[in-house]
Design a protein around this motif. Sequence first.
Motif, PDB file in Angstrom:
ATOM      1  N   THR A   1       0.788  -1.234   0.000  1.00 54.40           N
ATOM      2  CA  THR A   1       0.000   0.000   0.000  1.00 54.40           C
ATOM      3  C   THR A   1       0.820   1.284   0.000  1.00 54.40           C
ATOM      4  O   THR A   1       0.286   2.352  -0.288  1.00 54.40           O
ATOM      5  N   GLY A   2       2.075   1.206   0.383  1.00 52.80           N
ATOM      6  CA  GLY A   2       2.874   2.415   0.544  1.00 52.80           C
ATOM      7  C   GLY A   2       2.735   3.046   1.910  1.00 52.80           C
ATOM      8  O   GLY A   2       3.398   4.049   2.222  1.00 52.80           O
ATOM      9  N   ILE A   3       1.890   2.477   2.779  1.00 53.49           N
ATOM     10  CA  ILE A   3       1.700   3.024   4.126  1.00 53.49           C
ATOM     11  C   ILE A   3       2.905   2.688   4.996  1.00 53.49           C
ATOM     12  O   ILE A   3       3.262   1.523   5.157  1.00 53.49           O
ATOM     13  N   ARG A   4       3.526   3.737   5.543  1.00 58.77           N
ATOM     14  CA  ARG A   4       4.680   3.534   6.419  1.00 58.77           C
ATOM     15  C   ARG A   4       4.295   3.626   7.898  1.00 58.77           C
ATOM     16  O   ARG A   4       4.729   2.824   8.702  1.00 58.77           O
ATOM     17  N   LYS A   5       3.493   4.639   8.240  1.00 56.13           N
ATOM     18  CA  LYS A   5       3.160   4.868   9.641  1.00 56.13           C
ATOM     19  C   LYS A   5       1.692   4.566   9.912  1.00 56.13           C
ATOM     20  O   LYS A   5       0.816   4.973   9.145  1.00 56.13           O
TER      21      LYS A   5
ATOM     22  N   GLU B   1       0.505   7.412   5.415  1.00 55.90           N
ATOM     23  CA  GLU B   1       0.281   7.377   6.862  1.00 55.90           C
ATOM     24  C   GLU B   1      -1.212   7.283   7.118  1.00 55.90           C
ATOM     25  O   GLU B   1      -2.010   7.967   6.469  1.00 55.90           O
ATOM     26  N   ILE B   2      -1.612   6.421   8.044  1.00 58.60           N
ATOM     27  CA  ILE B   2      -3.018   6.329   8.446  1.00 58.60           C
ATOM     28  C   ILE B   2      -3.119   6.438   9.957  1.00 58.60           C
ATOM     29  O   ILE B   2      -2.148   6.194  10.687  1.00 58.60           O
ATOM     30  N   ASP B   3      -4.297   6.821  10.422  1.00 57.09           N
ATOM     31  CA  ASP B   3      -4.471   7.054  11.858  1.00 57.09           C
ATOM     32  C   ASP B   3      -4.561   5.762  12.639  1.00 57.09           C
ATOM     33  O   ASP B   3      -4.089   5.700  13.771  1.00 57.09           O
ATOM     34  N   ARG B   4      -5.150   4.717  12.030  1.00 57.17           N
ATOM     35  CA  ARG B   4      -5.377   3.506  12.813  1.00 57.17           C
ATOM     36  C   ARG B   4      -5.527   2.292  11.925  1.00 57.17           C
ATOM     37  O   ARG B   4      -5.842   2.387  10.742  1.00 57.17           O
ATOM     38  N   ILE B   5      -5.263   1.144  12.544  1.00 53.37           N
ATOM     39  CA  ILE B   5      -5.588  -0.135  11.937  1.00 53.37           C
ATOM     40  C   ILE B   5      -6.174  -0.992  13.041  1.00 53.37           C
ATOM     41  O   ILE B   5      -5.804  -0.852  14.210  1.00 53.37           O
ATOM     42  N   GLU B   6      -7.152  -1.821  12.701  1.00 55.01           N
ATOM     43  CA  GLU B   6      -7.861  -2.601  13.721  1.00 55.01           C
ATOM     44  C   GLU B   6      -7.667  -4.082  13.475  1.00 55.01           C
ATOM     45  O   GLU B   6      -7.809  -4.564  12.352  1.00 55.01           O
ATOM     46  N   SER B   7      -7.319  -4.795  14.544  1.00 52.68           N
ATOM     47  CA  SER B   7      -7.186  -6.248  14.464  1.00 52.68           C
ATOM     48  C   SER B   7      -8.332  -6.898  15.214  1.00 52.68           C
ATOM     49  O   SER B   7      -8.576  -6.591  16.381  1.00 52.68           O
TER      50      SER B   7
END
Length: 299
Positions: free
Chosen positions: A6-10, A242-248
């Motif tokens: 995705t290119g998301i680092r943070k 960069e995204i604010d959150r990820i949920e597991s």
Amino acid sequence: MIHEITGIRKVRMLYLQLLYRCNFSCAHCFHGERLKHADAFTAQQACNLLLLMRSQHDTEAVTLLGGEPFVYKDLARVVRYAKHTLGLTVEICSNGYRIGPRLRDIAPCVDLLRISLEGIRNTNDLIRRAGSYTAALETLALARSLGVQTGATLTVNRYNIGEVVDLAETLQSLGVLQLKLHQLRPVGNAALHPEMLVTSSSAYSKLRDQLGNTALGIEIILDEDLSEDGAPACAVPGERDEIDRIESDPRGALTMSCKAVGKDSHAFWYDKSSDRIVHRPSANDELKLAIPDVVYGHA
């Protein structure tokens, strides 16, 4: 793996659902039938995922939830690891039902205790559980006495939309810092209760007017879908670095957009046995469907 695809680092915060099990079965819960499932993280698996997110995605905060996190037997171990070993900001989202002894035990490690409420008194209790409103307010008062900052969350529905301002004023009197309002989405138990859905978007405008016309000291954060015109355009997670959150969820399925939670639209999994994140694309995953994230604003 997330960065490569995705290119998301943070990823600023991990929302970690420790287990499905809960002492409530709320009429709007997005878990639905999964509340009966036994899936859960072991304490070691939870700590491993926290470390992985901290080291690979510079994650700085965790929100622990479930199910009900205070029925998770190893909650204290996970909280202390997150705070003392990794230095994360620790938030817990709970129904606040009879959690006093366990809260006292971990209070020094909790940066924010967020209690879920669905209205005033009987409105809340009909949606959640008899006696839950009083118990939640008692827990908020206890948290304040322990020096734990508090917030609350409410999912706006047909039955409580007229009580939001009154609830905000009640919470403010208890020293609660923030009330977060979500739109009800028809997944899980809510799909079985369509009568709870707000069917007129003008009702959201009326709610926002009421909040804007009331002098409140408590911070009000709103899901911007709670507006007459809906949320403004938002880039999907895969179009940002960069995204604010990820949920597991308790199985290890990872979801980046709140709008995809509860829909099995995850493209990534935390593989507990190998302690790594893996890409498992599908025709209806959130990347393929380009599901945007929720946009939040202030009242």
